[in-house]
Design a protein around this motif. Structure first.
Motif, mmCIF file in Angstrom:
data_model
loop_
_atom_site.group_PDB
_atom_site.id
_atom_site.type_symbol
_atom_site.label_atom_id
_atom_site.label_comp_id
_atom_site.label_asym_id
_atom_site.label_seq_id
_atom_site.Cartn_x
_atom_site.Cartn_y
_atom_site.Cartn_z
ATOM 1 N N VAL A 244 0.841 -1.197 0.000
ATOM 2 C CA VAL A 244 0.000 0.000 0.000
ATOM 3 C C VAL A 244 0.879 1.250 0.000
ATOM 4 O O VAL A 244 0.598 2.223 -0.714
ATOM 5 C CB VAL A 244 -0.951 -0.005 1.217
ATOM 6 N N GLU A 245 1.942 1.231 0.795
ATOM 7 C CA GLU A 245 2.854 2.369 0.837
ATOM 8 C C GLU A 245 3.512 2.584 -0.522
ATOM 9 O O GLU A 245 3.657 3.722 -0.986
ATOM 10 C CB GLU A 245 3.927 2.123 1.897
ATOM 11 N N ALA A 246 3.868 1.490 -1.193
ATOM 12 C CA ALA A 246 4.503 1.589 -2.515
ATOM 13 C C ALA A 246 3.550 2.186 -3.533
ATOM 14 O O ALA A 246 3.938 3.041 -4.336
ATOM 15 C CB ALA A 246 4.974 0.205 -2.963
ATOM 16 N N ILE A 247 2.289 1.738 -3.521
ATOM 17 C CA ILE A 247 1.338 2.242 -4.513
ATOM 18 C C ILE A 247 1.039 3.712 -4.274
ATOM 19 O O ILE A 247 0.827 4.483 -5.215
ATOM 20 C CB ILE A 247 0.034 1.405 -4.495
ATOM 21 N N ALA A 248 1.032 4.145 -3.021
ATOM 22 C CA ALA A 248 0.816 5.568 -2.720
ATOM 23 C C ALA A 248 1.949 6.403 -3.307
ATOM 24 O O ALA A 248 1.715 7.446 -3.943
ATOM 25 C CB ALA A 248 0.707 5.790 -1.220
ATOM 26 N N ILE A 249 3.188 5.933 -3.138
ATOM 27 C CA ILE A 249 4.335 6.656 -3.684
ATOM 28 C C ILE A 249 4.288 6.658 -5.205
ATOM 29 O O ILE A 249 4.577 7.670 -5.856
ATOM 30 C CB ILE A 249 5.640 6.034 -3.167
ATOM 31 N N GLY A 250 3.891 5.519 -5.795
ATOM 32 C CA GLY A 250 3.720 5.471 -7.248
ATOM 33 C C GLY A 250 2.706 6.492 -7.727
ATOM 34 O O GLY A 250 2.881 7.116 -8.780
ATOM 35 N N GLY A 251 1.641 6.669 -6.940
ATOM 36 C CA GLY A 251 0.638 7.671 -7.287
ATOM 37 C C GLY A 251 1.188 9.080 -7.194
ATOM 38 O O GLY A 251 0.941 9.920 -8.077
ATOM 39 N N PRO A 297 12.689 2.120 -2.197
ATOM 40 C CA PRO A 297 12.411 0.975 -1.323
ATOM 41 C C PRO A 297 11.503 -0.053 -2.005
ATOM 42 O O PRO A 297 11.480 -1.206 -1.622
ATOM 43 C CB PRO A 297 11.688 1.614 -0.120
ATOM 44 N N PHE A 298 10.780 0.371 -3.030
ATOM 45 C CA PHE A 298 9.821 -0.501 -3.704
ATOM 46 C C PHE A 298 10.136 -0.497 -5.199
ATOM 47 O O PHE A 298 10.108 0.540 -5.856
ATOM 48 C CB PHE A 298 8.392 -0.017 -3.457
ATOM 49 N N ALA A 299 10.408 -1.668 -5.753
ATOM 50 C CA ALA A 299 10.970 -1.778 -7.098
ATOM 51 C C ALA A 299 10.005 -1.364 -8.203
ATOM 52 O O ALA A 299 10.441 -0.942 -9.280
ATOM 53 C CB ALA A 299 11.432 -3.220 -7.333
ATOM 54 N N ASP A 300 8.693 -1.487 -7.995
ATOM 55 C CA ASP A 300 7.732 -1.271 -9.076
ATOM 56 C C ASP A 300 7.371 0.191 -9.316
ATOM 57 O O ASP A 300 6.601 0.488 -10.230
ATOM 58 C CB ASP A 300 6.441 -2.051 -8.794
ATOM 59 N N ILE A 301 7.889 1.109 -8.536
ATOM 60 C CA ILE A 301 7.492 2.515 -8.664
ATOM 61 C C ILE A 301 7.789 3.077 -10.053
ATOM 62 O O ILE A 301 6.926 3.725 -10.654
ATOM 63 C CB ILE A 301 8.136 3.354 -7.551
ATOM 64 N N PRO A 302 8.967 2.842 -10.654
ATOM 65 C CA PRO A 302 9.189 3.346 -12.012
ATOM 66 C C PRO A 302 8.198 2.779 -13.028
ATOM 67 O O PRO A 302 7.798 3.475 -13.969
ATOM 68 C CB PRO A 302 10.625 2.903 -12.321
ATOM 69 N N LEU A 303 7.789 1.518 -12.845
ATOM 70 C CA LEU A 303 6.839 0.902 -13.776
ATOM 71 C C LEU A 303 5.458 1.540 -13.683
ATOM 72 O O LEU A 303 4.734 1.619 -14.677
ATOM 73 C CB LEU A 303 6.736 -0.602 -13.512
#
Length: 429
Positions: A244-251, A297-303
């Motif tokens: 959830v934290e990763a998806i928030a940062i991606g947003g 910290p979360f690998a999927d953020i660039p994607l």
């Protein structure tokens, strides 16, 4: 069987019992009380106590006592503790004469003799017969204090040897507890440091998101809202806290690629033409290139930045991916991005009504939006509208009275159709 053999067997049995008590009892104070009970019972002694040595305070703290009255001290300072520069130490501050790098409380035998003498003096009149320092790896960890034997006999040399043997086991228990506390303390320090780093990272992300939005005067706060909507959707989908934290940062960072797009195109107060649209459409790939070298910290953020404009029907960009080819995080950010665009005013149109948003979801789910993601957003909306969840984050972002009570049945029906598969059949038809 000779008396000496009986003594040896008795000692072995006592050591076995004591080792079992220390190994099986997880509660520290209960372990010390049990160990003291075994020692006193084994040696036929009515009174005794076990103290833990606090290195920093040069103080003994009594953890367990038996047979002594309420006036027995809870703590006992050792002003000339081993390793100090006082009369009880060896004068070099290191405690063992080895100079720098030596263990702080590794002592010579005479140091422990002084500890015994100090305790005898401080507890004069309390009926203390034997004081046994508990030493592990050359370090004082505590003491056992023993009163007189119930038989009235004097302590023999064998008794004192047994007290030392039993004391070594108790000392190991105290030492292990000290190590455990140190590990826990360091773990807590590391946790706080890690949390501090994470908080700094998140603050930096929010600041970066604000900088992105500053380039577009018409979408102030857009990136932060997309981050919050993405977080809500992921949580409703049952994602773990770190996800959830990763998806928030991606947003928050999904539009970072707009930093390379001409400001006049971003701020155009009209629908841009095909050439300008092509320029704007570079921002997902540009965002990926900006974010990829960063150690997130979360690998999927660039994607998430690269693929948040892809569509399940393959008509998105930059690569025209279809359905399962699109990362789940990008699907969530895509819906959060579109939802915020629909529910905020833009220079060339006013925001849509909630009825229009629901209708857009019905029309474009399966084409532009992933059905499970739409269901999660709709469920989160429905729960907040009914007051089932607190805080009501989406309601606060959308504004008061945006989601009207009369529109909730349509939202419920959309959720039911998406979950039943009826909507998918209609889309394929």
């Amino acid at each position: 069987m000779s008396d000496s053999m009986r003594m040896v067997l008795h000692a072995f049995a006592a050591l076995a019992d004591l080792g079992e008590e220390i190994a099986e009892t997880s509660d520290f104070e209960e372990m010390v009380r049990s160990a003291l009970h075994v020692v006193l019972g084994t040696m036929g002694i009515r009174r005794g106590a076990v103290a833990e040595f606090d290195r920093d305070a040069a103080r003994l703290r009594f953890v367990a006592a038996r047979g002594y009255g309420d006036d027995f001290p809870r703590e006992l300072a050792l002003p000339h503790a081993p390793g100090s520069n006082g009369a009880g130490g060896n004068g070099n501050g290191a405690g063992n004469g080895n100079g720098a790098g030596a263990a702080p409380y590794a002592h010579a035998l005479q140091d422990y003799a002084r500890v015994e003498h100090e305790i005898h003096e401080r507890l004069a009149g309390a009926g203390v017969e034997v004081v046994t320092p508990l030493v592990v790896r050359g370090e004082l960890v505590g003491v056992i204090i023993l009163g007189g034997k119930a038989s009235g006999e004097a302590f023999s040399q064998e008794d004192r040897e047994m007290a030392r043997a039993l004391g070594r086991h108790v000392g190991v228990g105290l030492h292990n507890h000290r190590l455990l506390r140190e590990v826990e303390r360091r773990a807590e320090e590391n946790r706080r440091l890690y949390e501090g780093i994470r908080d700094s990272y998140k603050d930096t992300v929010r600041a970066f998101a604000a900088a992105i939005d500053c380039k577009d005067k018409y979408t102030q706060g857009h990136s932060e809202r997309v981050g919050k909507y993405s977080e809500i959707i992921a949580r409703e989908m049952g994602w773990a806290d770190e996800e959830v934290e990763a998806i928030a940062i991606g947003g928050y960072l999904h539009d970072v690629g707009k930093l390379v797009v001409d400001r006049d195109i971003i701020n155009a107060p009209y629908r841009i033409d095909a050439k300008q649209s092509s320029e704007l459409n570079r921002h997902p790939a540009a965002g990926y290139e900006i974010l990829r070298p960063i150690q997130h910290p979360f690998a999927d953020i660039p994607l998430m930045a690269r693929y948040h404009h892809e569509r399940p029907d393959g008509r998105g960009y930059p690569e025209g991916l279809k359905d399962e080819e699109i990362p789940q995080g990008a699907k969530i950010v895509s819906l959060a991005d579109s939802f915020d665009a629909m529910t905020t005013d833009r220079p060339y149109r006013r925001r849509r009504t909630f009825d229009e948003v629901v209708e857009d979801f019905r029309r474009n789910t399966g084409r532009q939006f992933s059905p499970p993601v739409v269901v999660a957003l709709c469920r989160a909306l429905l729960k907040e509208a009914r007051g089932e969840t607190r805080p009501r984050q989406m309601m606060r972002l959308l504004g008061r009275d945006y989601v009207e009570e009369r529109a909730l049945p349509a939202l419920e029906q959309l959720i039911a159709d998406l979950e039943s598969g009826a909507h998918a059949s209609a889309v394929q038809a």
